[in-house]
Each structure stands twice: as C-alpha cells, then as structure tokens.
Write an enzyme that holds these catalytic residues in place. Structure first.
Site, mmCIF file in Angstrom:
data_model
loop_
_atom_site.group_PDB
_atom_site.id
_atom_site.type_symbol
_atom_site.label_atom_id
_atom_site.label_comp_id
_atom_site.label_asym_id
_atom_site.label_seq_id
_atom_site.Cartn_x
_atom_site.Cartn_y
_atom_site.Cartn_z
ATOM 1 N N HIS A 109 105.415 -89.772 23.480
ATOM 2 C CA HIS A 109 104.301 -90.225 23.238
ATOM 3 C C HIS A 109 103.188 -88.737 23.040
ATOM 4 O O HIS A 109 104.025 -88.084 22.794
ATOM 5 C CB HIS A 109 104.321 -90.386 25.354
ATOM 6 C CG HIS A 109 104.181 -89.430 26.108
ATOM 7 N ND1 HIS A 109 105.207 -88.624 26.603
ATOM 8 C CD2 HIS A 109 103.151 -88.360 25.951
ATOM 9 C CE1 HIS A 109 105.041 -87.988 26.970
ATOM 10 N NE2 HIS A 109 103.383 -87.355 27.030
ATOM 11 N N ASP A 111 99.853 -87.237 23.958
ATOM 12 C CA ASP A 111 99.693 -87.144 25.357
ATOM 13 C C ASP A 111 97.857 -88.312 25.550
ATOM 14 O O ASP A 111 97.184 -88.042 24.719
ATOM 15 C CB ASP A 111 98.828 -85.862 26.197
ATOM 16 C CG ASP A 111 99.965 -85.648 26.984
ATOM 17 O OD1 ASP A 111 101.271 -86.316 27.063
ATOM 18 O OD2 ASP A 111 100.373 -84.054 26.869
ATOM 19 N N HIS A 266 105.830 -86.001 22.060
ATOM 20 C CA HIS A 266 107.210 -85.227 23.148
ATOM 21 C C HIS A 266 107.944 -85.894 23.959
ATOM 22 O O HIS A 266 107.116 -87.535 24.300
ATOM 23 C CB HIS A 266 106.245 -83.684 24.306
ATOM 24 C CG HIS A 266 105.108 -84.512 24.969
ATOM 25 N ND1 HIS A 266 104.365 -84.837 24.279
ATOM 26 C CD2 HIS A 266 105.073 -84.402 26.187
ATOM 27 C CE1 HIS A 266 102.913 -85.098 25.299
ATOM 28 N NE2 HIS A 266 104.038 -84.854 26.693
ATOM 29 N N ARG A 281 100.171 -78.476 34.051
ATOM 30 C CA ARG A 281 99.741 -78.654 32.990
ATOM 31 C C ARG A 281 98.245 -78.584 32.756
ATOM 32 O O ARG A 281 97.937 -79.167 33.700
ATOM 33 C CB ARG A 281 100.465 -80.136 32.676
ATOM 34 C CG ARG A 281 100.215 -80.867 30.882
ATOM 35 C CD ARG A 281 100.640 -81.856 31.512
ATOM 36 N NE ARG A 281 99.716 -83.122 30.913
ATOM 37 C CZ ARG A 281 99.525 -83.686 30.889
ATOM 38 N NH1 ARG A 281 100.413 -84.994 29.852
ATOM 39 N NH2 ARG A 281 98.185 -84.625 30.723
HETATM 40 C C1 SIN Z 1 104.435 -84.529 29.836
HETATM 41 O O1 SIN Z 1 104.595 -85.433 29.560
HETATM 42 O O2 SIN Z 1 103.103 -83.907 29.837
HETATM 43 C C2 SIN Z 1 105.408 -83.249 30.168
HETATM 44 C C3 SIN Z 1 106.616 -82.828 29.855
HETATM 45 C C4 SIN Z 1 107.129 -82.452 30.619
HETATM 46 O O3 SIN Z 1 107.060 -82.504 31.852
HETATM 47 O O4 SIN Z 1 108.117 -81.524 29.311
#
Ligand code: SIN
Length: 291
Positions: A109, A111, A266, A281
């Site tokens: 996805h 973000d 990612h 994050r």
């Molecule tokens: C996310 O999708 O922001 C999380 C990525 C992760 O935990 O590696």
C-alpha cells in the site's frame, strides 16, 4: 537495470542499498539541530533513492517530530489511535501475544492514498524489533510505470483511480478482522467515502512519473465498474511489486526509515509471531497528486 541518479554529497554519506532504490545515510545525528545544508542533502538523497535509512538514531517522540517538521507539516492520521501525548505519532505495535493476528501495514500500500492530499513521506523509527523477521519491503512505482509499454502508459495517463479506506477501516472491514490487538483501529462509515486521483502522478522534485495505485485503497478506475477494473488493477498490482523493483529494510532498534509515499509502496512482513515489534510513525503532509 538501474534507476539511480548520481549526486555528490559533502555533508552526509549515502550508500545505495540496491541498484533500484533505497540508501543508507550516515554521518548525521538526528537528535541534533541539522543545518540547512544537511537537510538539503537529505532531500537530495530522498529524491534519488526514494527510501532512506538512518541507523543508530535513538529518538524520543519530540526528536522524531522535530525531524519530521524539517520536511513539511505533519500529515493527518485517520482511523488509527495515535499516542495520547503525541497526536502526530502512531505507535505501530504488535505484541508477542498477537499470534496469527494481521499486522498493521501488512499488505502492499501507499499510506492514506484515499486522502485528498496523501502524505508526501512517512517516517518510521524502530524502538523494539523481533530477533528475526518484521522487515519492511518497498516497491518502486517509478519503475512500475517506466517499464510498462508506451500504449499502457498512454492509456493510464488518461485515467483516474477511485481510492477508499473502506477495506481496512470500513464498518465491514475484512482486512483486520476482530482479533484483539495492541493498536486501536477505528472502523467507521466515513471510511467508505471515495475520492479519485490520477493513475499516474509526477513527483515535482524529480519530474519522474510514478504509477499511483495500490491493492488496499485503489478500488476501481473512475467511470468504470469494479468488475471492469479488476483485471487491469490485478495486472498493475502484480507488475508494481515485481522482485526487481523492490528493496527490503531490516530493522534494528534505532533504525529510522523515511520513504517517499508518492513513488513507493510498502509492505510490513508478518513473520515474527511470538515477539514484540514496536515503532513510531509520523507522516509529512503532501499535495494533491497530479500528472
Ligand atoms: C506502515 O504501513 O506504515 C507500517 C510499516 C511497518 O510497520 O513496517
């Protein structure tokens, strides 16, 4: 096949991770005030490599917020409960007891692509990591676009894609299920809203075109049904995440990774059942995507 731009850096050391994207940056302490010259070089490395990784950075949330603000305003964080004292920070956490539980971010996805102006960048800082597994994979969406036939590129340049948060965050969410988890996911009617973006977007800093679709939030092409869109989206989703367009980040406590959400997807690996993984994050606000 290589997509690397070649720039000289005088304030930071930049070591590419692959010939396609990703670079480790050292020679910089993110807890200290960074000069404009250092920030400019980090921006250059970010444009060149899409995913940049800093090791051994032990940041408090305030430090991470200060670092985030060097690149713009904070993004808006919907559908996930943020840290009580830090509404700009999501604690990405999976407990050792969450066996067989779907992890946050565990599908390809980009973000919050359902937002009118999705984040330009995401910054993830590892606090606790499992002894193995829990890597994050990245896929280069410039490469995804640039390796399509000219005919497919032309067709997609004229199309828009409808995005929605409904799959993970809708009232009938099928992605996270109902398992008990440490993170609070907010499922709501609002997540069923739809909004469209161009299927291909240009990143102003590089002038390169990136495919802007992902399997979690992209629902269908505008003016087309889901059934009509599905074969093309399936092809594009599989094509975008071909192994040769990816890189993979192995986390250590103190690793900070920043990725360009405009040209990268990612996917967080969920292969560490029985161990705790905890990261902080933040996002940097972006602009409305345009071709
Ligand atoms: C996310 O999708 O922001 C999380 C990525 C992760 O935990 O590696």
């Amino acid at each position: 096949m290589s997509a690397l731009a070649d720039h000289d850096y005088s304030h930071i050391n930049v070591t590419p991770l692959t010939g396609i994207m990703g670079a480790e940056i050292d020679g910089v302490d993110l807890t200290s005030g960074l000069s404009d010259a250092v920030v400019a070089e980090i921006e250059q490395a970010f444009a060149d490599h899409c995913v940049i990784i800093f090791r051994n950075q032990y940041l408090e949330p305030e430090d991470q917020k200060r670092f985030t603000r060097l690149f713009g305003e904070f993004g808006v964080e919907p559908y996930v409960k943020t840290m009580p004292e830090h509404p700009e920070v999501i604690e990405v956490i999976k407990e050792a007891t969450e066996i067989g539980v779907k992890n946050f971010g565990g599908n390809w996805h980009s973000d919050w692509s359902f937002q009118e102006a999705p984040p330009r960048a995401t910054i993830l800082h590892a606090k606790e990591v499992p002894p193995f597994g829990g890597d994050t994979m990245f896929a280069n969406m410039y490469m995804a676009f640039e390796t399509l036939s000219r005919g497919m590129q032309r067709m997609l340049e004229g199309m828009r894609v409808v995005h929605s948060a409904r799959r993970p965050y809708g009232v009938d969410n099928k992605l996270f299920g109902t398992a008990k988890r440490a993170m609070t996911i907010i499922n709501t009617e609002e997540a069923h809203a739809e909004l469209s973006h161009p299927a291909v977007r240009t990143v102003p800093q590089t002038g390169r075109k990136a495919l802007f679709i992902n399997p979690v939030y992209s629902i269908r092409f505008e003016d087309m049904t889901e059934a009509e869109s599905r074969p093309i989206l399936d092809f594009l989703n599989a094509h975008s995440t071909r192994a040769e367009f990816t890189c993979r980040v192995r986390w250590q406590p103190g690793t900070l990774t920043m990725w360009d959400n405009r040209c990268v997807q990612h996917n967080a690996m969920n292969d560490y059942d029985g161990f705790r993984r905890r990261l902080h994050r933040t996002t940097v606000a972006g602009a409305r995507p345009s071709l």
